[in-house]
Design a protein around this motif. Structure first.
Motif, PDB file in Angstrom:
ATOM      1  N   MET A   1     -58.312  91.710 -11.937  1.00 34.82           N
ATOM      2  CA  MET A   1     -57.046  92.239 -12.458  1.00 34.82           C
ATOM      3  C   MET A   1     -57.319  93.047 -13.729  1.00 34.82           C
ATOM      4  O   MET A   1     -58.069  92.613 -14.604  1.00 34.82           O
ATOM      5  CB  MET A   1     -56.100  91.082 -12.793  1.00 34.82           C
ATOM      6  N   SER A   2     -56.723  94.179 -13.816  1.00 34.24           N
ATOM      7  CA  SER A   2     -56.937  94.997 -15.004  1.00 34.24           C
ATOM      8  C   SER A   2     -56.059  94.526 -16.145  1.00 34.24           C
ATOM      9  O   SER A   2     -55.065  93.837 -15.948  1.00 34.24           O
ATOM     10  CB  SER A   2     -56.627  96.471 -14.697  1.00 34.24           C
ATOM     11  N   GLN A   3     -56.445  94.883 -17.313  1.00 30.99           N
ATOM     12  CA  GLN A   3     -55.695  94.492 -18.502  1.00 30.99           C
ATOM     13  C   GLN A   3     -54.380  95.258 -18.578  1.00 30.99           C
ATOM     14  O   GLN A   3     -54.285  96.417 -18.221  1.00 30.99           O
ATOM     15  CB  GLN A   3     -56.529  94.758 -19.747  1.00 30.99           C
ATOM     16  N   SER A   4     -53.354  94.576 -19.052  1.00 27.23           N
ATOM     17  CA  SER A   4     -52.049  95.217 -19.261  1.00 27.23           C
ATOM     18  C   SER A   4     -52.155  96.174 -20.433  1.00 27.23           C
ATOM     19  O   SER A   4     -53.130  96.194 -21.189  1.00 27.23           O
ATOM     20  CB  SER A   4     -50.994  94.141 -19.529  1.00 27.23           C
ATOM     21  N   SER A   5     -51.090  96.953 -20.620  1.00 28.05           N
ATOM     22  CA  SER A   5     -51.059  97.889 -21.735  1.00 28.05           C
ATOM     23  C   SER A   5     -50.809  97.183 -23.059  1.00 28.05           C
ATOM     24  O   SER A   5     -50.853  97.804 -24.098  1.00 28.05           O
ATOM     25  CB  SER A   5     -49.966  98.940 -21.491  1.00 28.05           C
ATOM     26  N   SER A   6     -50.538  95.870 -23.018  1.00 24.49           N
ATOM     27  CA  SER A   6     -50.340  95.131 -24.264  1.00 24.49           C
ATOM     28  C   SER A   6     -51.691  94.777 -24.849  1.00 24.49           C
ATOM     29  O   SER A   6     -52.742  95.090 -24.310  1.00 24.49           O
ATOM     30  CB  SER A   6     -49.517  93.867 -24.013  1.00 24.49           C
ATOM     31  N   ALA A   7     -51.655  94.068 -25.978  1.00 23.50           N
ATOM     32  CA  ALA A   7     -52.882  93.745 -26.693  1.00 23.50           C
ATOM     33  C   ALA A   7     -53.615  92.545 -26.110  1.00 23.50           C
ATOM     34  O   ALA A   7     -54.699  92.207 -26.573  1.00 23.50           O
ATOM     35  CB  ALA A   7     -52.548  93.480 -28.168  1.00 23.50           C
ATOM     36  N   LEU A  30     -53.060  84.579  -4.543  1.00 22.49           N
ATOM     37  CA  LEU A  30     -51.822  84.090  -5.151  1.00 22.49           C
ATOM     38  C   LEU A  30     -51.340  85.042  -6.242  1.00 22.49           C
ATOM     39  O   LEU A  30     -52.121  85.470  -7.100  1.00 22.49           O
ATOM     40  CB  LEU A  30     -52.042  82.706  -5.752  1.00 22.49           C
ATOM     41  N   VAL A  31     -50.058  85.364  -6.207  1.00 22.25           N
ATOM     42  CA  VAL A  31     -49.382  86.041  -7.313  1.00 22.25           C
ATOM     43  C   VAL A  31     -48.273  85.098  -7.758  1.00 22.25           C
ATOM     44  O   VAL A  31     -47.301  84.895  -7.022  1.00 22.25           O
ATOM     45  CB  VAL A  31     -48.797  87.399  -6.883  1.00 22.25           C
ATOM     46  N   TYR A  32     -48.425  84.531  -8.935  1.00 23.79           N
ATOM     47  CA  TYR A  32     -47.491  83.486  -9.374  1.00 23.79           C
ATOM     48  C   TYR A  32     -46.433  84.082 -10.290  1.00 23.79           C
ATOM     49  O   TYR A  32     -46.698  84.390 -11.455  1.00 23.79           O
ATOM     50  CB  TYR A  32     -48.231  82.358 -10.086  1.00 23.79           C
ATOM     51  N   PHE A  33     -45.216  84.236  -9.751  1.00 28.16           N
ATOM     52  CA  PHE A  33     -44.093  84.792 -10.499  1.00 28.16           C
ATOM     53  C   PHE A  33     -42.941  83.782 -10.593  1.00 28.16           C
ATOM     54  O   PHE A  33     -41.775  84.173 -10.589  1.00 28.16           O
ATOM     55  CB  PHE A  33     -43.579  86.072  -9.827  1.00 28.16           C
ATOM     56  N   ASP A  34     -43.263  82.505 -10.692  1.00 30.59           N
ATOM     57  CA  ASP A  34     -42.226  81.477 -10.822  1.00 30.59           C
ATOM     58  C   ASP A  34     -42.333  80.773 -12.166  1.00 30.59           C
ATOM     59  O   ASP A  34     -42.115  79.567 -12.281  1.00 30.59           O
ATOM     60  CB  ASP A  34     -42.330  80.466  -9.678  1.00 30.59           C
ATOM     61  N   ASN A  35     -42.645  81.537 -13.208  1.00 23.74           N
ATOM     62  CA  ASN A  35     -42.934  80.955 -14.511  1.00 23.74           C
ATOM     63  C   ASN A  35     -41.697  80.436 -15.241  1.00 23.74           C
ATOM     64  O   ASN A  35     -41.810  79.548 -16.090  1.00 23.74           O
ATOM     65  CB  ASN A  35     -43.646  81.994 -15.375  1.00 23.74           C
ATOM     66  N   ALA A  36     -40.522  80.975 -14.922  1.00 22.30           N
ATOM     67  CA  ALA A  36     -39.311  80.466 -15.555  1.00 22.30           C
ATOM     68  C   ALA A  36     -39.007  79.058 -15.098  1.00 22.30           C
ATOM     69  O   ALA A  36     -38.305  78.304 -15.789  1.00 22.30           O
ATOM     70  CB  ALA A  36     -38.127  81.385 -15.265  1.00 22.30           C
ATOM     71  N   SER A 390     -40.423  85.931 -12.471  1.00 21.26           N
ATOM     72  CA  SER A 390     -40.546  85.638 -13.901  1.00 21.26           C
ATOM     73  C   SER A 390     -42.017  85.661 -14.287  1.00 21.26           C
ATOM     74  O   SER A 390     -42.875  85.168 -13.561  1.00 21.26           O
ATOM     75  CB  SER A 390     -39.908  84.289 -14.237  1.00 21.26           C
ATOM     76  N   PHE A 391     -42.291  86.215 -15.450  1.00 21.88           N
ATOM     77  CA  PHE A 391     -43.655  86.577 -15.831  1.00 21.88           C
ATOM     78  C   PHE A 391     -44.137  85.742 -17.023  1.00 21.88           C
ATOM     79  O   PHE A 391     -43.349  85.224 -17.810  1.00 21.88           O
ATOM     80  CB  PHE A 391     -43.712  88.064 -16.164  1.00 21.88           C
ATOM     81  N   TYR A 392     -45.477  85.679 -17.129  1.00 25.17           N
ATOM     82  CA  TYR A 392     -46.052  84.987 -18.288  1.00 25.17           C
ATOM     83  C   TYR A 392     -47.304  85.716 -18.738  1.00 25.17           C
ATOM     84  O   TYR A 392     -47.626  86.802 -18.256  1.00 25.17           O
ATOM     85  CB  TYR A 392     -46.318  83.522 -17.961  1.00 25.17           C
ATOM     86  N   LEU A 393     -48.008  85.132 -19.639  1.00 22.11           N
ATOM     87  CA  LEU A 393     -49.100  85.813 -20.341  1.00 22.11           C
ATOM     88  C   LEU A 393     -50.239  86.230 -19.420  1.00 22.11           C
ATOM     89  O   LEU A 393     -51.027  87.118 -19.769  1.00 22.11           O
ATOM     90  CB  LEU A 393     -49.615  84.930 -21.475  1.00 22.11           C
ATOM     91  N   TYR A 394     -50.343  85.614 -18.232  1.00 24.33           N
ATOM     92  CA  TYR A 394     -51.452  85.916 -17.322  1.00 24.33           C
ATOM     93  C   TYR A 394     -51.067  86.872 -16.199  1.00 24.33           C
ATOM     94  O   TYR A 394     -51.885  87.161 -15.322  1.00 24.33           O
ATOM     95  CB  TYR A 394     -52.007  84.626 -16.711  1.00 24.33           C
ATOM     96  N   ASN A 395     -49.848  87.369 -16.184  1.00 27.10           N
ATOM     97  CA  ASN A 395     -49.415  88.275 -15.117  1.00 27.10           C
ATOM     98  C   ASN A 395     -49.717  89.727 -15.454  1.00 27.10           C
ATOM     99  O   ASN A 395     -49.855  90.084 -16.626  1.00 27.10           O
ATOM    100  CB  ASN A 395     -47.930  88.105 -14.829  1.00 27.10           C
ATOM    101  N   THR A 396     -49.813  90.566 -14.403  1.00 26.44           N
ATOM    102  CA  THR A 396     -50.212  91.961 -14.579  1.00 26.44           C
ATOM    103  C   THR A 396     -49.293  92.900 -13.808  1.00 26.44           C
ATOM    104  O   THR A 396     -48.552  92.486 -12.909  1.00 26.44           O
ATOM    105  CB  THR A 396     -51.646  92.183 -14.079  1.00 26.44           C
ATOM    106  N   ARG A 397     -49.398  94.172 -14.123  1.00 26.04           N
ATOM    107  CA  ARG A 397     -48.646  95.185 -13.380  1.00 26.04           C
ATOM    108  C   ARG A 397     -49.119  95.272 -11.941  1.00 26.04           C
ATOM    109  O   ARG A 397     -48.324  95.543 -11.029  1.00 26.04           O
ATOM    110  CB  ARG A 397     -48.789  96.546 -14.065  1.00 26.04           C
ATOM    111  N   GLU A 398     -50.411  95.071 -11.724  1.00 26.90           N
ATOM    112  CA  GLU A 398     -50.925  95.097 -10.361  1.00 26.90           C
ATOM    113  C   GLU A 398     -50.272  94.015  -9.515  1.00 26.90           C
ATOM    114  O   GLU A 398     -50.033  94.205  -8.310  1.00 26.90           O
ATOM    115  CB  GLU A 398     -52.447  94.918 -10.367  1.00 26.90           C
ATOM    116  N   GLU A 399     -49.972  92.892 -10.117  1.00 25.56           N
ATOM    117  CA  GLU A 399     -49.269  91.839  -9.374  1.00 25.56           C
ATOM    118  C   GLU A 399     -47.835  92.255  -9.058  1.00 25.56           C
ATOM    119  O   GLU A 399     -47.290  91.899  -8.003  1.00 25.56           O
ATOM    120  CB  GLU A 399     -49.292  90.534 -10.176  1.00 25.56           C
ATOM    121  N   VAL A 400     -47.217  92.997  -9.950  1.00 27.14           N
ATOM    122  CA  VAL A 400     -45.890  93.537  -9.656  1.00 27.14           C
ATOM    123  C   VAL A 400     -45.964  94.456  -8.441  1.00 27.14           C
ATOM    124  O   VAL A 400     -45.069  94.464  -7.585  1.00 27.14           O
ATOM    125  CB  VAL A 400     -45.313  94.280 -10.878  1.00 27.14           C
TER     126      VAL A 400
END
Length: 415
Positions: A1-7, A30-36, A390-400
């Motif tokens: 997974m590539s790094q997001s545009s954030s820091a 796995l793409v985990y988008f159930d973080n909420a 819902s997203f968290y610190l380990y999610n990426t745009r590629e997963e979107v």
């Protein structure tokens, strides 16, 4: 997974979460988008639980032997650490461990609400409340004769603050408000609501379950009387949450449950209670979970909550922008450009949320479908259910992008 545009160095952070490397649905990543609902738990937090059970597993406050002393100190210091994490200067005297945010809400409802509310009193909620708040205060009002009123949402699905100023009045005894909506992603102006409540000599309870995991929270700056959140939504374990309460309020409140650990002195005729927080933690408490809760706070602080918030914003905005490109997708919550929490709830026209969730699962994408414990809000929006990513610190745009591929597949199947 590539790094997001954030820091954030997302690739490095993902190494802390072995589950993110697994495959589901016949070898699909796995793409985990159930973080909420629940975030994943990093190795550092799991290791702290293992360390407790392997090296000093013992009950707390009940023995003078070495293991009990070590466990007691670690458990007590965990209270202080979580209090510090949300800006509570009173430490453990203002921080109670509960099972979760729901139990925190019930603790206040039963320990404070049953004793303080009566006919003529009003409890003010919002139309975007989670059932943990809405159902709890609804039922307490029935028991006490109090009335529940609701601050409506605007057309842009943010809180109508003009209405709030009218609704919060002389009869208001308590305002209970979600800090960040678990459906709309709206971030409510809790400090302003606290001011409105206090101007009427009312208290404010803030449900911070969707706020504390991903943004700096200072309960004293907010001037919250009560603030609740859960460990399992902030890289911590299940089974433990926290209730912050101003010291004088917790000191005056009666216990919610009775039994061992929470007493000072007992006779056959009566009993007196231990100091806060122990008087609210009857029985053997959540020892390993509490210790791991503190470890999760250390983990997030080391990463930096400002950086986590920035990262979530980047991923959320990307998801919102891409979903908005579809003519048959309706996205809920404040429009792009408004401050939002790290989630996007939506529906695809002609496809039930549960059917979409099933197809997304075939693509390895784990999302939540349903009413998200906000049935009245869904009724107001005239929808039976919605899909929530819902997203968290380990999610990426590629997963979107994987989410979007699943949506495209669903549309091709149904249309």
């Amino acid at each position: 997974m590539s790094q997001s545009s954030s820091a954030l160095d997302v690739a490095a952070l993902r190494e802390d979460y072995p589950v993110l490397d697994r495959e589901v649905s016949d070898g699909v990543p796995l793409v985990y988008f159930d973080n909420a609902a629940t975030t994943q738990t990093p190795k550092q937090v799991v290791d702290s639980i293992v360390d407790y059970y392997y090296n000093y597993n013992s009950n707390v406050h009940r023995g003078i032997h070495q293991l009990s002393q070590e466990a007691s100190v670690a458990y007590e210091e965990a209270h202080d650490r979580i209090a510090e994490f949300v800006g509570a200067s009173g430490g453990r005297e203002e921080l109670v461990f509960t099972k979760n945010t729901t139990e925190s809400e019930n603790l206040v409802a039963y320990s404070w609400g049953l004793n303080e509310l009566g006919p003529g009193d009003e409890v003010v909620l919002t139309e975007m409340e989670h059932h943990a708040s809405l159902v709890t205060w609804q039922q307490i009002a029935k028991k006490t004769g109090a009335t529940v009123r609701y601050i409506p949402i605007d057309d842009d699905q943010t809180l109508d603050m003009d209405a709030a100023k009218d609704i919060i009045g002389p009869d208001t005894a308590l305002v209970s408000v979600v800090h960040v909506s678990n459906v709309l992603g709206a971030i409510n102006p809790v400090s302003e609501l606290a001011d409105l409540a206090h101007e009427q000599d009312a208290l404010i309870f803030v449900d911070g379950a969707q706020a504390v995991p991903n943004r700096p929270v200072d309960v004293e700056a907010i001037d919250a009387d009560f603030y609740a959140f859960s460990a399992h939504k902030m890289a911590g374990p299940t089974g433990v949450g926290a209730l912050y309460g101003k010291k004088h309020l917790l000191a005056d409140m009666e216990p919610f449950t009775y039994g061992g650990e929470m007493i000072n002195r007992v006779t056959y005729e009566d009993a007196t209670w231990a100091d806060v927080p122990w008087k609210f933690e009857a029985g053997t408490p959540v020892i390993s979970q509490g210790i791991a809760f503190a470890e999760a706070a250390d983990y997030l602080d080391e990463i930096g909550l400002e950086r986590i918030a920035e990262h979530e914003t980047h991923v959320t905005e990307y998801a919102y922008e891409r979903l908005a490109e579809y003519d048959d997708v309706e996205v809920y919550g404040p429009p792009l450009g408004e401050e939002r929490g790290g989630l996007v709830a939506f529906n695809v026209d002609g496809i039930h949320a549960h059917d979409l969730s099933s197809i997304l699962n075939d693509h390895g994408v784990a999302i939540r479908a349903g009413d998200h414990c906000t049935q009245p809000l869904h009724q107001k929006m005239d929808i039976a259910a919605s899909v929530r990513a819902s997203f968290y610190l380990y999610n990426t745009r590629e997963e979107v992008d994987a989410l979007l591929d699943g949506i495209d597949d669903a549309i091709s199947i149904f249309k």
